[in-house]
Motif scaffolding. Structure first.
Motif, PDB file in Angstrom:
ATOM      1  N   ASP A   1      10.472   5.140  -2.015  1.00 48.40           N
ATOM      2  CA  ASP A   1      10.176   3.709  -2.002  1.00 48.40           C
ATOM      3  C   ASP A   1       8.677   3.465  -1.821  1.00 48.40           C
ATOM      4  O   ASP A   1       8.231   2.787  -0.894  1.00 48.40           O
ATOM      5  CB  ASP A   1      10.975   3.020  -0.895  1.00 48.40           C
ATOM      6  N   VAL A   2       7.902   4.019  -2.735  1.00 53.41           N
ATOM      7  CA  VAL A   2       6.440   4.011  -2.620  1.00 53.41           C
ATOM      8  C   VAL A   2       5.858   2.794  -3.341  1.00 53.41           C
ATOM      9  O   VAL A   2       6.154   2.568  -4.519  1.00 53.41           O
ATOM     10  CB  VAL A   2       5.847   5.298  -3.228  1.00 53.41           C
ATOM     11  N   PRO A   3       5.019   1.995  -2.673  1.00 51.44           N
ATOM     12  CA  PRO A   3       4.350   0.879  -3.352  1.00 51.44           C
ATOM     13  C   PRO A   3       3.269   1.409  -4.296  1.00 51.44           C
ATOM     14  O   PRO A   3       2.249   1.940  -3.851  1.00 51.44           O
ATOM     15  CB  PRO A   3       3.746   0.075  -2.200  1.00 51.44           C
ATOM     16  N   LEU A   4       3.490   1.271  -5.586  1.00 50.12           N
ATOM     17  CA  LEU A   4       2.578   1.861  -6.562  1.00 50.12           C
ATOM     18  C   LEU A   4       1.220   1.174  -6.594  1.00 50.12           C
ATOM     19  O   LEU A   4       0.227   1.782  -6.999  1.00 50.12           O
ATOM     20  CB  LEU A   4       3.222   1.830  -7.952  1.00 50.12           C
ATOM     21  N   HIS A   5       1.166  -0.079  -6.160  1.00 51.48           N
ATOM     22  CA  HIS A   5      -0.133  -0.761  -6.164  1.00 51.48           C
ATOM     23  C   HIS A   5      -1.120  -0.058  -5.235  1.00 51.48           C
ATOM     24  O   HIS A   5      -2.337  -0.138  -5.435  1.00 51.48           O
ATOM     25  CB  HIS A   5       0.025  -2.235  -5.772  1.00 51.48           C
ATOM     26  N   SER A   6      -0.601   0.662  -4.242  1.00 52.11           N
ATOM     27  CA  SER A   6      -1.485   1.377  -3.318  1.00 52.11           C
ATOM     28  C   SER A   6      -1.966   2.700  -3.896  1.00 52.11           C
ATOM     29  O   SER A   6      -2.811   3.368  -3.298  1.00 52.11           O
ATOM     30  CB  SER A   6      -0.762   1.634  -1.995  1.00 52.11           C
ATOM     31  N   ARG A   7      -1.439   3.078  -5.066  1.00 53.40           N
ATOM     32  CA  ARG A   7      -1.762   4.367  -5.670  1.00 53.40           C
ATOM     33  C   ARG A   7      -2.585   4.236  -6.942  1.00 53.40           C
ATOM     34  O   ARG A   7      -2.814   5.230  -7.630  1.00 53.40           O
ATOM     35  CB  ARG A   7      -0.460   5.109  -6.001  1.00 53.40           C
ATOM     36  N   ALA A   8      -2.990   3.024  -7.277  1.00 48.47           N
ATOM     37  CA  ALA A   8      -3.717   2.815  -8.526  1.00 48.47           C
ATOM     38  C   ALA A   8      -4.989   2.018  -8.275  1.00 48.47           C
ATOM     39  O   ALA A   8      -5.022   1.140  -7.411  1.00 48.47           O
ATOM     40  CB  ALA A   8      -2.836   2.082  -9.536  1.00 48.47           C
ATOM     41  N   TYR A   9      -6.030   2.326  -9.038  1.00 48.00           N
ATOM     42  CA  TYR A   9      -7.302   1.621  -8.882  1.00 48.00           C
ATOM     43  C   TYR A   9      -7.139   0.120  -9.066  1.00 48.00           C
ATOM     44  O   TYR A   9      -7.842  -0.669  -8.439  1.00 48.00           O
ATOM     45  CB  TYR A   9      -8.321   2.150  -9.904  1.00 48.00           C
ATOM     46  N   TYR A  10      -6.225  -0.268  -9.944  1.00 50.16           N
ATOM     47  CA  TYR A  10      -6.032  -1.692 -10.209  1.00 50.16           C
ATOM     48  C   TYR A  10      -5.397  -2.426  -9.031  1.00 50.16           C
ATOM     49  O   TYR A  10      -5.468  -3.648  -8.938  1.00 50.16           O
ATOM     50  CB  TYR A  10      -5.159  -1.888 -11.449  1.00 50.16           C
ATOM     51  N   GLY A  11      -4.710  -1.693  -8.151  1.00 48.27           N
ATOM     52  CA  GLY A  11      -4.015  -2.358  -7.057  1.00 48.27           C
ATOM     53  C   GLY A  11      -2.845  -3.186  -7.540  1.00 48.27           C
ATOM     54  O   GLY A  11      -2.521  -4.228  -6.962  1.00 48.27           O
ATOM     55  N   ILE A  12      -2.192  -2.708  -8.611  1.00 47.20           N
ATOM     56  CA  ILE A  12      -1.092  -3.438  -9.245  1.00 47.20           C
ATOM     57  C   ILE A  12       0.093  -2.494  -9.400  1.00 47.20           C
ATOM     58  O   ILE A  12      -0.085  -1.311  -9.684  1.00 47.20           O
ATOM     59  CB  ILE A  12      -1.518  -3.972 -10.630  1.00 47.20           C
ATOM     60  N   GLY A  13       1.311  -3.025  -9.246  1.00 46.63           N
ATOM     61  CA  GLY A  13       2.497  -2.223  -9.529  1.00 46.63           C
ATOM     62  C   GLY A  13       3.630  -2.482  -8.565  1.00 46.63           C
ATOM     63  O   GLY A  13       3.424  -2.924  -7.424  1.00 46.63           O
ATOM     64  N   GLY A  14       4.856  -2.213  -9.033  1.00 46.74           N
ATOM     65  CA  GLY A  14       6.037  -2.332  -8.187  1.00 46.74           C
ATOM     66  C   GLY A  14       6.176  -1.114  -7.287  1.00 46.74           C
ATOM     67  O   GLY A  14       5.194  -0.463  -6.932  1.00 46.74           O
ATOM     68  N   ARG A  15       7.397  -0.776  -6.954  1.00 47.58           N
ATOM     69  CA  ARG A  15       7.656   0.353  -6.064  1.00 47.58           C
ATOM     70  C   ARG A  15       8.355   1.463  -6.843  1.00 47.58           C
ATOM     71  O   ARG A  15       9.169   1.193  -7.731  1.00 47.58           O
ATOM     72  CB  ARG A  15       8.514  -0.083  -4.870  1.00 47.58           C
ATOM     73  N   ALA A  16       8.036   2.706  -6.511  1.00 50.62           N
ATOM     74  CA  ALA A  16       8.673   3.861  -7.140  1.00 50.62           C
ATOM     75  C   ALA A  16       9.769   4.394  -6.237  1.00 50.62           C
ATOM     76  O   ALA A  16       9.596   4.482  -5.013  1.00 50.62           O
ATOM     77  CB  ALA A  16       7.654   4.959  -7.409  1.00 50.62           C
ATOM     78  N   ARG A  17      10.879   4.768  -6.841  1.00 52.20           N
ATOM     79  CA  ARG A  17      11.961   5.354  -6.046  1.00 52.20           C
ATOM     80  C   ARG A  17      11.478   6.621  -5.349  1.00 52.20           C
ATOM     81  O   ARG A  17      11.718   6.827  -4.168  1.00 52.20           O
ATOM     82  CB  ARG A  17      13.156   5.659  -6.947  1.00 52.20           C
ATOM     83  N   PHE A  18      10.792   7.490  -6.117  1.00 49.79           N
ATOM     84  CA  PHE A  18      10.218   8.703  -5.540  1.00 49.79           C
ATOM     85  C   PHE A  18       8.789   8.881  -6.042  1.00 49.79           C
ATOM     86  O   PHE A  18       8.499   8.617  -7.214  1.00 49.79           O
ATOM     87  CB  PHE A  18      11.007   9.957  -5.948  1.00 49.79           C
ATOM     88  N   MET A  19       7.920   9.348  -5.170  1.00 50.04           N
ATOM     89  CA  MET A  19       6.644   9.912  -5.589  1.00 50.04           C
ATOM     90  C   MET A  19       6.610  11.328  -5.029  1.00 50.04           C
ATOM     91  O   MET A  19       6.842  11.544  -3.840  1.00 50.04           O
ATOM     92  CB  MET A  19       5.453   9.107  -5.102  1.00 50.04           C
ATOM     93  N   VAL A  20       6.344  12.301  -5.904  1.00 48.04           N
ATOM     94  CA  VAL A  20       6.439  13.709  -5.521  1.00 48.04           C
ATOM     95  C   VAL A  20       5.069  14.363  -5.616  1.00 48.04           C
ATOM     96  O   VAL A  20       4.223  13.973  -6.429  1.00 48.04           O
ATOM     97  CB  VAL A  20       7.463  14.453  -6.397  1.00 48.04           C
ATOM     98  N   PHE A  21       4.863  15.405  -4.788  1.00 48.35           N
ATOM     99  CA  PHE A  21       3.555  16.034  -4.669  1.00 48.35           C
ATOM    100  C   PHE A  21       3.691  17.557  -4.731  1.00 48.35           C
ATOM    101  O   PHE A  21       3.524  18.246  -3.720  1.00 48.35           O
ATOM    102  CB  PHE A  21       2.889  15.618  -3.355  1.00 48.35           C
TER     103      PHE A  21
END
Length: 542
Positions: free
Chosen positions: A13-33
């Motif tokens: 449940d990762v907020p994608l806006h926090s992961r992009a330079y644009y600061g835009i986006g919904g939430r991802a079910r999973f972000m994997v590393f």
């Protein structure tokens, strides 16, 4: 009912806006590393088994995530940032390394030719994928090869001519694949003072152009050289400086930049970009391509206005999916394209051993192929099923003369002491096989019950034990073996939904004792130890 759990480090449940330079986006079910090629392969196989959509993110410097939530997996390569020197003017760089980190390492080594990478937003994998360029530099000019992981988990090394096709155009933009590593080769050395001065000069120009004033992804459109001038100049002439749509606005300093000035949405950015693209076509007669990478589910109307490729959503034809590497229905399409045999499971040069710079000879390549479908092999279990081969421009790297020669059939214990290409198959917590070969036809095969524990009866191995199940092949610069399904079948792991997974590891020891690996490892043990089954690469067999 159990919930799916990715096989590597992840967040839910990762907020994608926090992961992009644009600061835009919904939430991802999973972000994997994932932190290694083996973890990446396990992840894409797991994701396909779960039927989830998969997208790849670099640093988010060129990404526009959709406003809708992403009910799938976003793969981040930030866990793969290692850089090591493989030659006097050559670096091996994992795809997650920041461009600036590459430039700083080149500065440390006194290697010139990569100054333009300094403060270029993004990671080297994305830089290669889009053939990025600036300040007179272009990544295609310094790339000697690219390691790419397919959605089915095969790993191949692509030559520059297989990747780069002109200005900001690569094959990687049109085929599903994840850049995992890049071999960079530069033209010469420079003094630290000269290199540092050029790096600071490029930074000064970026600051002068106000690149970092607001959240953005830099240039929105690729330049079209048929127009005779850059996009920024065209949009300035068309009056777009300061133009806005919702919270998105064109930079007052560079008309090919769209800023997120005030809580912009992805739809705001695409509406504004669509207006700009339509104006360029109407007034200049040129068709512009979006440089921005769109990931997720967007309204089809906006994607079409911006010329973005997409797949129509199965549940709502008014929406389309863009930037998706794998997902429902895509495995079948890939299978239809790649259903021929032999099927390459692994191809590429041994990368040397992390932490031991310039120790392993360059140009030694290995290849692993599946020769027939798994279902056919299970029936014809005495026919060749897997082929392993090594090619070397310098075979003398493996040709130290042993004190005690091999058996009449070339079988020789402790061959690794004199230099050999090696293949391990199996592993986990169970038994595994080790095979070794040299250009002169010497070979070795041993079964282990656990790390370095030879199977009883193989303390003094013999080639007779492997007769009819292993065929040694050598000549014309290639050497290796083929193996029957009857031999390898017990080491193939059953896969969810059918099929099987082959755990393996390619490696080598030169006659001087230097080690090489493919795929490479994260935090490789020192002293080198190839008997680490938990690190082996796993690939899906068709």
């Amino acid at each position: 009912m159990s919930h799916p759990t990715p096989p590597c480090r992840y967040e839910a449940d990762v907020p994608l806006h926090s992961r992009a330079y644009y600061g835009i986006g919904g939430r991802a079910r999973f972000m994997v590393f994932p932190s290694s090629p083996a973890e990446c392969a396990d992840l894409v196989r797991w994701n396909r088994g779960e039927g989830l959509r998969l997208a790849v993110q670099g640093s988010g410097s060129n990404t526009l995530f959709a406003d809708d939530d992403f009910q799938g997996t976003v793969l981040s390569l930030e866990g793969m940032q290692r850089i090591w020197r493989t030659g006097p003017l050559e670096l091996f760089v994992e795809a997650g390394a920041e461009n600036t980190a590459v430039a700083q390492e080149l500065l440390r080594l006194g290697i010139s030719g990569g100054e333009w990478l300094y403060r270029l937003p993004g990671r080297i994998g994305g830089t290669v994928r889009m053939n990025a360029r600036c300040f007179g530099g272009e990544i295609s000019a310094v790339t000697a090869g690219v390691f790419v992981l397919s959605p089915s988990g095969t790993l191949t090394f692509l030559q520059p001519e297989e990747v780069f096709h002109g200005y900001k155009e690569t094959s990687l933009m049109h085929i599903p694949g994840i850049v995992l590593g890049v071999l960079l080769r530069f033209g010469g050395f420079g003094t630290p003072e000269e290199i540092e001065a050029r790096m600071q000069g490029h930074l000064g120009e970026r600051l002068q152009k106000h690149h970092f004033d607001f959240p953005s992804c830099g240039s929105v459109f690729r330049n079209n050289y048929d127009a005779g001038r850059p996009c920024g100049r065209i949009f300035e002439e068309l009056g777009f400086k300061g133009a806005s749509e919702g919270g998105a606005a064109v930079s007052p300093h560079h008309a090919n930049f769209i800023f997120n000035e005030k809580d912009a949405t992805a739809a705001d950015v695409l509406r504004l970009a669509g207006r700009m693209r339509a104006a360029a076509l109407e007034h200049e007669g040129i068709q512009l391509q979006l440089e921005l990478e769109c990931i997720g589910r967007f309204p089809v109307e906006l994607l079409q206005r911006c010329g973005v490729a997409f797949d129509v959503d199965r549940d709502d034809s008014g929406y389309g999916w863009s930037g998706i590497l794998d997902g429902p229905g895509m495995a079948e399409a890939e299978g239809a394209r790649s259903g021929s045999f032999p099927r390459v499971l692994l191809r590429g040069p041994l990368t040397g051993y992390p932490g031991r710079e310039m120790a392993f000879p360059s140009g030694i390549e290995v290849r692993l192929e599946q020769l027939m479908p798994l279902a056919h092999a299970a029936i014809a279990c005495d026919r060749p099923f897997i082929r392993w081969s090594t090619s070397s421009p310098l075979p003398e790297g493996f040709m130290a003369t042993p004190e005690n020669g091999p058996d009449a059939d070339g079988f020789m214990d402790r061959l690794w002491e004199y230099g050999a290409s090696e293949l391990f198959i199996g592993g986990g917590n169970g038994p595994y096989l080790e095979f070794e070969a040299s250009p002169s036809g010497q070979w070795l095969a041993i079964r282990f019950e656990g790390p370095r524990r030879r199977t009883p009866g193989q303390e003094r191995p013999s080639g007779e034990h492997w007769r009819d199940r292993v065929v040694v092949e050598f000549g014309d610069g290639h050497f290796g073996m083929t193996f029957t399904y009857g031999l390898l079948g017990p080491f193939i792991e059953p896969e969810k939904g059918g099929g099987g997974v082959l755990p393996f590891q390619c490696c080598a020891s030169s006659c001087e004792g230097s080690p090489g690996l493919l795929p490479w490892w994260n935090e490789a043990p020192d002293p080198p130890d190839f008997h680490r089954p938990e690190r082996f690469f796993r690939v899906m067999l068709d």
